[in-house]
Design a protein around this motif. Sequence first.
Motif, PDB file in Angstrom:
ATOM      1  N   ALA A 191      -1.996 -13.223  -9.105  1.00  0.00           N
ATOM      2  CA  ALA A 191      -2.354 -13.367  -7.696  1.00  0.00           C
ATOM      3  C   ALA A 191      -3.851 -13.145  -7.472  1.00  0.00           C
ATOM      4  CB  ALA A 191      -1.534 -12.405  -6.845  1.00  0.00           C
TER       5      ALA A 191
ATOM      6  N   LEU B  48       1.788 -18.650  -3.724  1.00  0.00           N
ATOM      7  CA  LEU B  48       2.423 -18.240  -4.968  1.00  0.00           C
ATOM      8  C   LEU B  48       3.860 -17.795  -4.680  1.00  0.00           C
ATOM      9  CD1 LEU B  48       2.189 -17.381  -8.002  1.00  0.00           C
ATOM     10  CD2 LEU B  48       1.298 -15.183  -7.177  1.00  0.00           C
TER      11      LEU B  48
ATOM     12  N   ARG C 208       9.671  -6.892  -0.879  1.00  0.00           N
ATOM     13  CA  ARG C 208       8.461  -6.206  -0.402  1.00  0.00           C
ATOM     14  C   ARG C 208       7.514  -5.897  -1.572  1.00  0.00           C
ATOM     15  NH1 ARG C 208       5.287  -4.498   4.016  1.00  0.00           N
ATOM     16  NH2 ARG C 208       4.368  -2.481   3.598  1.00  0.00           N
TER      17      ARG C 208
ATOM     18  N   LEU D 101       5.746  -9.021  -2.633  1.00  0.00           N
ATOM     19  CA  LEU D 101       4.741  -9.412  -1.641  1.00  0.00           C
ATOM     20  C   LEU D 101       3.505  -8.521  -1.763  1.00  0.00           C
ATOM     21  CD1 LEU D 101       6.968 -10.076   1.518  1.00  0.00           C
ATOM     22  CD2 LEU D 101       5.915 -11.776   0.022  1.00  0.00           C
ATOM     23  N   LEU D 102       3.744  -7.236  -2.031  1.00  0.00           N
ATOM     24  CA  LEU D 102       2.613  -6.316  -2.173  1.00  0.00           C
ATOM     25  C   LEU D 102       1.839  -6.575  -3.461  1.00  0.00           C
ATOM     26  CD1 LEU D 102       4.071  -2.992  -0.732  1.00  0.00           C
ATOM     27  CD2 LEU D 102       2.409  -4.533   0.319  1.00  0.00           C
TER      28      LEU D 102
ATOM     29  N   GLY E 197       1.150  -9.502  -4.347  1.00  0.00           N
ATOM     30  CA  GLY E 197       0.344 -10.690  -4.089  1.00  0.00           C
ATOM     31  C   GLY E 197       1.138 -11.990  -4.003  1.00  0.00           C
ATOM     32  N   ALA E 198       2.472 -11.904  -4.078  1.00  0.00           N
ATOM     33  CA  ALA E 198       3.280 -13.115  -3.887  1.00  0.00           C
ATOM     34  C   ALA E 198       3.259 -13.493  -2.409  1.00  0.00           C
ATOM     35  CB  ALA E 198       4.716 -12.857  -4.326  1.00  0.00           C
ATOM     36  N   ASP E 199       3.385 -14.784  -2.115  1.00  0.00           N
ATOM     37  CA  ASP E 199       3.477 -15.234  -0.728  1.00  0.00           C
ATOM     38  C   ASP E 199       4.909 -15.549  -0.350  1.00  0.00           C
ATOM     39  OD1 ASP E 199       0.570 -15.544   0.036  1.00  0.00           O
ATOM     40  OD2 ASP E 199       0.694 -16.620  -1.855  1.00  0.00           O
ATOM     41  N   LYS E 200       5.668 -15.982  -1.334  1.00  0.00           N
ATOM     42  CA  LYS E 200       7.078 -16.291  -1.102  1.00  0.00           C
ATOM     43  C   LYS E 200       7.866 -15.696  -2.254  1.00  0.00           C
ATOM     44  CE  LYS E 200       5.704 -21.004   0.164  1.00  0.00           C
ATOM     45  NZ  LYS E 200       6.089 -22.405   0.175  1.00  0.00           N
TER      46      LYS E 200
ATOM     47  N   PHE F 137      10.683 -10.390   6.787  1.00  0.00           N
ATOM     48  CA  PHE F 137       9.388 -10.953   6.370  1.00  0.00           C
ATOM     49  C   PHE F 137       9.128 -12.355   6.903  1.00  0.00           C
ATOM     50  CE2 PHE F 137      11.061  -8.191   2.952  1.00  0.00           C
ATOM     51  CZ  PHE F 137      10.157  -7.158   3.075  1.00  0.00           C
TER      52      PHE F 137
ATOM     53  N   CYS G 184       8.788 -16.749   3.887  1.00  0.00           N
ATOM     54  CA  CYS G 184       8.711 -15.951   2.655  1.00  0.00           C
ATOM     55  C   CYS G 184       9.921 -16.161   1.750  1.00  0.00           C
ATOM     56  CB  CYS G 184       8.711 -14.470   3.006  1.00  0.00           C
ATOM     57  SG  CYS G 184       7.119 -13.790   3.327  1.00  0.00           S
TER      58      CYS G 184
END
Lengths: 231, 278
Positions: B70, B77, B90, B93-94, B96-99, B120, B124
Amino acid sequence: MTQTIALIDYGSGNLRSAAKAFEKAGAQVRVTNHAEDISKAERIVLPGQGAFGDCMRGLSALPGMVEALNEAVLKKARPFFGICVGMQLLAARGLEHGTHQGLGWLDGEVRELQLSDSSLKIPHMGWNNLRFGGAEVRRFEAASSSEPSNLRTFEPLHPLLKNLPPSPYVYFVHSYAFAPEQPGDTLASCDYGGSFTAMVARGNIAGAQFHPEKSQETGLQMIQNFLEWKP
Amino acid sequence: MLTIRLIPCLDVKDGRVVKGINFLNLKDAGDPVEQARAYDAQGADELCFLDITASHEKRATLYDIVQKTAEQVFMPLTVGGGVRSVDDIRTLLLCGADKVSMNSSAVARPELIKEGAEKFGSQCIVVAIDAREVTGARAVAREPSGEGAERMAQNKNTHKKWEVFVKGGRENTGRDAVEWAKQVAALGAGEILLTSMDRDGTKNGFDLELTRAVADAVRVPVIASGGVGSLDHLVEGVKQGHASAVLAASIFHFGTYTISQAKQKLQDAGLPVRFSNQ
């Protein structure tokens, strides 16, 4: 000069993703859910993913946050950028799953995309290109008429659009869009089964319906422009 | 104009990119972080990262790689594999994933889709569906009315059926793929990543009938996956399969084609695409 950015965390979406894009552009990012960090920051970024009402509730649930934002943005005129639902929240009202109040900094409503073609997919997801407002377009045409097309320079009137291609592709994911009451608040539009507002700007307040943090070079350039912006 | 998304997919096992045929016979295809960076530079529209590590103990490796990946890419991503709870979503996502993409766990507990979408946002939540064709005897045997042979003859060409497989393709759930797609969209999935197990890794092209059956049944975008061996296959996936995005792995990993060659092909076929300098 390093800029300090407050990136507001109210439990929504791809925060890390947004933070690293601003870091890449040279900012010092503070991801925060504390109102006092808003007053200290030089610039403020409000991300947002999910439904309008949920996001506004999440934001309002942070003690003193909405007041701190009003103070920093409306009174002290700190540069502000809203992303996706963070931009929609600038509106007076959002009409997603009922009617919800927004921050009300710009007049207008957030409505479901009106698609002329019912076979189009919802959400509007992917890379689509921007159209800049009237004044920007005229400037572009004037600059381009005497030059070969690959050398066309686009001199935007708004600093947030500096050094961008004339009709850049950016990454969208949304089903609702902000319809500002004052046409002058729209900085860029986009087409998906009809035209909708893709960027807004008024004074020190700006926002994008798309995700600059996910829009590769174009997005990083816009973020850079925001960091250099002196409204 | 909204463009057709071209998505390279990294299947990652124990921290390396691998690629198999029909989900088996995995072959090493490189370092995920390096590959992600290369695809970003080439102007891929999104990147998909599927963790196929068998054991759950190695999750930390995945988080570390997602984080490193990421940092290198500024395009959407999607990360999937072993996502079982809202907390797992979560965490990704933290990193650096977007979905976040879910498959087996969504079948086991469909409410996870709803919980993830509510927390989310639908954008997502990607539901991955691995489907295999079951048209013919097996599908007919499932029909409760038992009008056997006649139905079989009818079904043969007109009514193909596909069922949903989970656990990396090892387990048949007996669910109809098209019905499941409608259900996940109703639960709040923002997108469907549809893989034909029959075609995966074969280089024979997408299962176009499957893709079209699912894409026409739901309002959310469908990513076609499984079987790309040539650039014409990508065009077919959109034109005949009605996919909003096309995903491929080996043709890009092993350098057979570049992202821009693929986009040129789509553009030559009259489809809207974005090149990296736009």
